[in-house]
Design a protein around this motif. Sequence first.
Motif, PDB file in Angstrom:
ATOM      1  N   LEU A   1       0.851  -1.187   0.000  1.00 61.16           N
ATOM      2  CA  LEU A   1       0.000   0.000   0.000  1.00 61.16           C
ATOM      3  C   LEU A   1       0.883   1.232   0.000  1.00 61.16           C
ATOM      4  O   LEU A   1       1.893   1.282   0.693  1.00 61.16           O
ATOM      5  N   LYS A   2       0.485   2.241  -0.756  1.00 65.87           N
ATOM      6  CA  LYS A   2       1.155   3.536  -0.668  1.00 65.87           C
ATOM      7  C   LYS A   2       0.415   4.349   0.383  1.00 65.87           C
ATOM      8  O   LYS A   2      -0.812   4.505   0.307  1.00 65.87           O
ATOM      9  N   VAL A   3       1.169   4.857   1.347  1.00 61.27           N
ATOM     10  CA  VAL A   3       0.594   5.606   2.448  1.00 61.27           C
ATOM     11  C   VAL A   3       1.306   6.954   2.543  1.00 61.27           C
ATOM     12  O   VAL A   3       2.538   6.999   2.587  1.00 61.27           O
ATOM     13  N   ALA A   4       0.530   8.041   2.569  1.00 64.22           N
ATOM     14  CA  ALA A   4       1.093   9.386   2.664  1.00 64.22           C
ATOM     15  C   ALA A   4       0.913   9.917   4.085  1.00 64.22           C
ATOM     16  O   ALA A   4      -0.110   9.672   4.733  1.00 64.22           O
ATOM     17  N   PHE A   5       1.921  10.659   4.537  1.00 63.92           N
ATOM     18  CA  PHE A   5       1.901  11.277   5.861  1.00 63.92           C
ATOM     19  C   PHE A   5       2.139  12.772   5.708  1.00 63.92           C
ATOM     20  O   PHE A   5       3.136  13.182   5.102  1.00 63.92           O
ATOM     21  N   ALA A   6       1.245  13.588   6.242  1.00 66.55           N
ATOM     22  CA  ALA A   6       1.395  15.045   6.219  1.00 66.55           C
ATOM     23  C   ALA A   6       2.335  15.429   7.358  1.00 66.55           C
ATOM     24  O   ALA A   6       1.972  15.344   8.528  1.00 66.55           O
ATOM     25  N   THR A   7       3.546  15.823   7.003  1.00 67.18           N
ATOM     26  CA  THR A   7       4.595  16.040   7.993  1.00 67.18           C
ATOM     27  C   THR A   7       5.455  17.240   7.641  1.00 67.18           C
ATOM     28  O   THR A   7       5.674  17.521   6.466  1.00 67.18           O
ATOM     29  N   SER A   8       5.946  17.918   8.635  1.00 70.99           N
ATOM     30  CA  SER A   8       6.865  19.024   8.380  1.00 70.99           C
ATOM     31  C   SER A   8       8.317  18.579   8.477  1.00 70.99           C
ATOM     32  O   SER A   8       9.202  19.210   7.914  1.00 70.99           O
TER      33      SER A   8
ATOM     34  N   ARG B   1       2.828  21.264   3.221  1.00 74.74           N
ATOM     35  CA  ARG B   1       3.796  21.502   2.154  1.00 74.74           C
ATOM     36  C   ARG B   1       4.697  20.301   1.929  1.00 74.74           C
ATOM     37  O   ARG B   1       5.558  20.326   1.063  1.00 74.74           O
ATOM     38  N   ARG B   2       4.503  19.236   2.730  1.00 74.54           N
ATOM     39  CA  ARG B   2       5.331  18.041   2.580  1.00 74.54           C
ATOM     40  C   ARG B   2       4.510  16.796   2.909  1.00 74.54           C
ATOM     41  O   ARG B   2       3.881  16.703   3.958  1.00 74.54           O
ATOM     42  N   PHE B   3       4.551  15.851   1.989  1.00 73.02           N
ATOM     43  CA  PHE B   3       3.954  14.534   2.214  1.00 73.02           C
ATOM     44  C   PHE B   3       5.051  13.496   2.027  1.00 73.02           C
ATOM     45  O   PHE B   3       5.694  13.458   0.973  1.00 73.02           O
ATOM     46  N   ASP B   4       5.283  12.682   3.039  1.00 71.36           N
ATOM     47  CA  ASP B   4       6.194  11.552   2.893  1.00 71.36           C
ATOM     48  C   ASP B   4       5.360  10.352   2.497  1.00 71.36           C
ATOM     49  O   ASP B   4       4.358  10.043   3.151  1.00 71.36           O
ATOM     50  N   VAL B   5       5.773   9.672   1.425  1.00 67.40           N
ATOM     51  CA  VAL B   5       5.024   8.541   0.890  1.00 67.40           C
ATOM     52  C   VAL B   5       5.824   7.271   1.117  1.00 67.40           C
ATOM     53  O   VAL B   5       6.978   7.163   0.691  1.00 67.40           O
ATOM     54  N   TYR B   6       5.192   6.320   1.780  1.00 69.00           N
ATOM     55  CA  TYR B   6       5.798   5.028   2.082  1.00 69.00           C
ATOM     56  C   TYR B   6       5.042   3.934   1.351  1.00 69.00           C
ATOM     57  O   TYR B   6       3.833   4.049   1.128  1.00 69.00           O
ATOM     58  N   GLU B   7       5.745   2.868   1.019  1.00 66.91           N
ATOM     59  CA  GLU B   7       5.105   1.624   0.601  1.00 66.91           C
ATOM     60  C   GLU B   7       5.142   0.721   1.823  1.00 66.91           C
ATOM     61  O   GLU B   7       6.207   0.500   2.415  1.00 66.91           O
ATOM     62  N   VAL B   8       3.957   0.220   2.198  1.00 61.77           N
ATOM     63  CA  VAL B   8       3.827  -0.534   3.436  1.00 61.77           C
ATOM     64  C   VAL B   8       3.135  -1.866   3.166  1.00 61.77           C
ATOM     65  O   VAL B   8       2.115  -1.916   2.475  1.00 61.77           O
ATOM     66  N   SER B   9       3.698  -2.924   3.720  1.00 64.29           N
ATOM     67  CA  SER B   9       3.054  -4.238   3.733  1.00 64.29           C
ATOM     68  C   SER B   9       3.076  -4.722   5.178  1.00 64.29           C
ATOM     69  O   SER B   9       3.587  -4.032   6.062  1.00 64.29           O
TER      70      SER B   9
END
Length: 132
Positions: free
Chosen positions: A2-9, A22-30
Motif C-alpha cells: 500500500l502507498k501511504v502518505a503522511f502530512a509532515t513538516s 507543504r510536505r507529504f512523505d510517501v511510504y510503501e507498506v506491507s
Amino acid sequence: MLKVAFATSDGNAVDQHFGLCRRFDVYEVSATAAELVETRTLPPADDDEDSKIESRLAAVADCSILHVCAIGGSAAARVVKAKVHPVKTAQDTRVAELIERLQGVLAGNPPPWLRKVLRQHSPGLAPTWNPR
C-alpha cells in the motif's frame, strides 16, 4: 504494498493540516516491510480553497491512505472521491508508530474500511480473512 502518505513538516511526525501541508512523505507498506519511497514537497497553499485542495490532492492521489492531523469536510470528501482514505491522526504522532500499527492490522484481520482499500489498490495482495 500500500502507498501511504503522511502530512509532515519534518518526516518524523504527522503534524500538518491537509490544506496547508507543504510536505507529504510517501511510504510503501506491507505487513512485513515499509520503505520511504518519496518526499513530495509543495509550494505554500493558495488563498483559493479549490486550488489549495486540488494541489494537495494531486500530491497524494496515487496513495491508498493519507494520514493528516486535520482536514476540512469538503477536502475530506474530495480525497475520498479520489479513492484515498483520509485518517485523522493526533498531532505529533510519530510516522514510525503509525506504520507499525498499520503493519499489525495488515498482518491480522483488517477492519472493513481497510479491506475495501486493499481491494481497490492491491487486489492481488488483499489478505484472506473470515467474515463474521
